[in-house]
Motif scaffolding. Structure first.
Motif, short mmCIF file in Angstrom:
data_model
loop_
_atom_site.label_atom_id
_atom_site.label_comp_id
_atom_site.label_asym_id
_atom_site.label_seq_id
_atom_site.Cartn_x
_atom_site.Cartn_y
_atom_site.Cartn_z
N CYS A 86 37.88 44.73 80.59
CA CYS A 86 37.52 43.33 80.54
C CYS A 86 38.95 42.60 81.00
CB CYS A 86 37.56 42.88 79.11
SG CYS A 86 36.14 43.56 78.35
N ALA A 87 38.88 41.49 81.99
CA ALA A 87 40.19 41.29 82.80
C ALA A 87 41.21 40.58 81.75
CB ALA A 87 39.53 40.42 83.75
N ASP A 102 28.29 32.55 78.74
CA ASP A 102 27.70 33.85 79.24
C ASP A 102 28.41 34.14 80.63
OD1 ASP A 102 26.18 34.02 77.06
OD2 ASP A 102 24.16 33.81 77.99
N GLU A 103 28.79 32.91 81.55
CA GLU A 103 29.13 33.15 82.78
C GLU A 103 30.35 33.41 82.85
OE1 GLU A 103 27.56 30.32 81.56
OE2 GLU A 103 25.72 30.33 82.78
N GLY A 104 31.22 33.28 81.58
CA GLY A 104 32.52 33.77 81.65
C GLY A 104 32.63 35.03 81.05
N VAL A 105 31.72 35.52 80.55
CA VAL A 105 31.66 36.83 80.17
C VAL A 105 31.36 37.84 81.18
CG1 VAL A 105 30.70 38.83 78.51
CG2 VAL A 105 31.06 36.58 77.59
N LYS A 106 30.32 37.33 82.20
CA LYS A 106 29.92 38.02 83.08
C LYS A 106 30.86 38.40 84.32
CE LYS A 106 24.95 37.00 82.27
NZ LYS A 106 23.79 36.23 82.82
N ARG A 107 31.77 37.33 84.39
CA ARG A 107 32.82 37.20 85.42
C ARG A 107 34.00 38.01 85.32
NH1 ARG A 107 36.82 33.60 86.87
NH2 ARG A 107 36.58 32.15 85.10
N LEU A 108 34.38 37.91 83.71
CA LEU A 108 35.73 38.43 83.24
C LEU A 108 35.41 39.92 82.47
CD1 LEU A 108 37.56 35.25 82.00
CD2 LEU A 108 37.99 36.61 84.20
N ALA A 109 34.14 39.92 82.17
CA ALA A 109 34.00 41.07 81.35
C ALA A 109 32.50 41.78 81.74
CB ALA A 109 34.11 41.04 79.83
N PRO A 110 32.39 42.01 82.95
CA PRO A 110 31.13 42.63 83.57
C PRO A 110 30.40 43.73 82.91
CG PRO A 110 32.85 43.07 85.04
CD PRO A 110 33.57 42.28 83.93
N GLN A 111 31.17 44.51 82.17
CA GLN A 111 30.60 45.92 81.63
C GLN A 111 29.94 45.24 80.35
OE1 GLN A 111 34.42 47.57 82.21
NE2 GLN A 111 33.36 49.56 82.77
N LYS A 112 30.33 44.14 79.57
CA LYS A 112 29.83 43.68 78.34
C LYS A 112 28.47 42.63 78.91
CE LYS A 112 33.85 44.27 75.78
NZ LYS A 112 34.72 43.56 74.73
N VAL A 135 40.14 31.39 74.19
CA VAL A 135 40.08 29.62 74.68
C VAL A 135 41.12 29.77 75.63
CG1 VAL A 135 40.82 27.35 74.12
CG2 VAL A 135 39.45 28.78 72.51
N GLY A 136 40.90 29.20 76.89
CA GLY A 136 41.70 28.94 78.09
C GLY A 136 41.78 30.25 79.01
N ALA A 137 40.98 31.01 78.81
CA ALA A 137 40.93 32.22 79.96
C ALA A 137 40.34 31.70 81.21
CB ALA A 137 40.29 33.47 79.45
N ASP A 138 39.25 30.86 80.82
CA ASP A 138 38.69 30.15 82.12
C ASP A 138 38.78 28.51 81.97
OD1 ASP A 138 36.72 29.65 80.02
OD2 ASP A 138 35.14 31.07 80.51
N ALA A 139 37.72 27.84 82.72
CA ALA A 139 37.82 26.53 82.82
C ALA A 139 36.78 25.80 81.91
CB ALA A 139 37.51 26.01 84.24
N THR A 140 36.30 26.68 80.83
CA THR A 140 35.52 25.99 79.82
C THR A 140 36.18 24.74 78.83
OG1 THR A 140 34.36 28.33 79.51
CG2 THR A 140 33.91 26.32 77.84
N ALA A 199 41.94 36.09 88.59
CA ALA A 199 40.82 35.11 88.27
C ALA A 199 41.55 34.52 86.84
CB ALA A 199 39.55 36.01 87.78
N LEU A 200 42.65 35.04 86.21
CA LEU A 200 43.01 34.38 85.07
C LEU A 200 44.11 33.38 85.29
CD1 LEU A 200 43.29 37.73 83.07
CD2 LEU A 200 41.58 35.71 82.66
N PRO A 201 44.35 32.51 84.53
CA PRO A 201 45.34 31.54 84.43
C PRO A 201 46.84 32.23 84.55
CG PRO A 201 44.45 31.25 82.58
CD PRO A 201 43.56 32.22 83.09
N LEU A 202 48.00 31.48 84.83
CA LEU A 202 49.18 32.13 84.92
C LEU A 202 50.02 31.92 83.51
CD1 LEU A 202 50.43 31.48 88.68
CD2 LEU A 202 49.53 33.58 87.56
#
Length: 411
Positions: free
Chosen positions: A73-74, A176-186, A229-234, A269-272
């Motif tokens: 998971c990223a 779900d989109e966030g999980v599929k993009r950052l944790a594709p094995q889950k 919270v904050g790992a993607d643009a949600t 893909a993650l924020p700095l």
């Protein structure tokens, strides 16, 4: 890894567990070894509580069984591609640590999570064995929270519920989109099925049996989950929508929000930088308003057009400032539902107001003695001998009620 001392393992695996926010011990059945055989308790004095800088209560031995993990998971510091120092406890080591820490009054129980090593079933089986030994072999009466693995077998999850006070399954990310993009094995579908099965099992065990007429003990503290919270643009609006769905669909006791922390060698893909911790705090406040104050998600986020919560003021005050037409509220006549919407007044204060006004009318001074700060309450209420006049609609009301800016320090 075999050359690591127990102290070194504890240092590595306790530090690796700090990203898990869901460590509250609420919901456990009351047990006390002073009244029964065994050691430990879920209540009473002698517990050494400590607090993290952001306010989280840390009163449990919170560790990972291992920080090895087959998943990548990223956002996770323990992902398979991460260059971190690895360690793994044995079952005996976790049992011994838990008992030793409890006897020293450092903790009130165990919060155990783990990376997945070899397979979900093998990892889950070791976690269940730890809980079983504590309960059965050592008569441990303290709190146990197990972070379960969605892919583990139903039999192992059922065994876990026999020994743990609370079980939790992480949804990982709000969408779900966030999980599929950052944790594709889950797979989000697998996580939801596991949460649904756990809910059904908890409900099934809560019904008295035909033979004994007693309820079976099975995760009496229910289930909880955590999202990053904050790992993607949600947006906060999307996060609260997911939380509302989880509460209604799976009867969760709590949804925990964990602010994303940047990790070494992270994906592009993650924020700095991490999101402000105040965002996490505001989400908890909004969550509380939905669960105990009768607010709907859309009401809470309506004041901000971008779907984000206001970081400067709490969500209830933000709602009140955006809906000044419903104020001021007469504390001597308003129903409970409206009293709960007054900024600066909590549910306990509302209960006391309702109790007191059965016998006499409340003045502003009376409300002031019940509240932490009357300054926030004053513009929004009418009391005996008090009316805010035009202050409720004053243009500078937000400025007066918002926390004052603080000088930043360079050191």
């Amino acid at each position: 890894m075999s050359g690591l001392s127990l102290r070194e393992k504890l240092s590595i695996l306790a530090d690796a567990a700090k990203y898990d926010a869901s460590c509250a011990s609420s919901g456990a059945a009351g047990r006390n070894s002073l009244k029964s055989k065994g050691i430990g308790s879920t209540e009473g004095s002698g517990i050494c509580h400590s607090y993290a800088p952001d306010g989280r209560c840390i009163s449990l031995l919170k560790i990972l069984l291992t920080n090895f993990c087959i998943y990548d998971c990223a956002y996770c510091i323990n992902r398979s591609s991460s260059n971190v120092r690895r360690a793994r406890f044995s079952v005996d080591e976790v049992v011994r640590l838990t008992l030793d820490f409890y006897k020293r009054n450092y903790i009130e129980g165990l919060f155990l999570s783990s990376g997945v090593i070899r397979s979900p079933d093998e990892t889950m089986a070791e976690m269940v064995e730890i809980a079983r030994r504590l309960r059965i072999e050592h008569s441990f009466q303290g709190y146990i929270h197990l972070k379960t693995i969605p892919e583990a077998s139903d039999e192992l999850i059922e065994q876990a519920g026999l020994y743990a006070d609370r079980l939790s399954i992480n949804v990982e990310l709000p969408t779900d989109e966030g999980v599929k993009r950052l944790a594709p094995q889950k797979k989000p579908e697998t996580i939801r099925v596991s949460m649904a099965n756990l809910r059904l099992k908890i409900e099934e065990k809560s019904e008295p049996t035909l033979q004994t007429k007693r309820k079976q003990r099975f995760a009496p503290g229910g289930q909880s989950t955590q999202m990053i919270v904050g790992a993607d643009a949600t947006t906060d609006a999307e996060i609260l929508t997911t939380s509302s769905r989880l509460y209604s669909g799976y009867k969760l006791r709590r949804v925990y929000y964990s602010a994303f922390s940047p990790i070494p060698d992270s994906s592009s893909a993650l924020p700095l930088i991490r999101p402000p911790l105040m965002r996490e705090h505001r989400l908890y406040q909004a969550d509380w308003l939905m669960r105990f104050y009768g607010f709907e998600k859309d009401e809470i986020v309506a004041a901000q057009p971008n779907g984000m919560l206001d970081l400067e003021i709490d969500p209830k005050l933000a709602w009140a400032l955006a809906n000044r037409h419903v104020f001021p509220v007469d504390v001597n006549r308003a129903p409970r539902e409206m009293l709960l919407r007054i900024p600066g007044i909590g549910s306990k204060v509302v209960k006391r107001i309702l109790d007191i006004r059965r016998y006499r009318r409340l003045r502003l001074e009376d409300v002031g003695r019940l509240c932490v700060s009357i300054a926030k309450v004053r513009p929004f209420i009418i009391a005996d001998g008090w009316s805010p006049g035009g202050s409720t609609d004053a243009l500078n009301l937000r400025q007066r009620l918002a926390p004052q800016p603080k000088q930043l320090s360079l050191f």
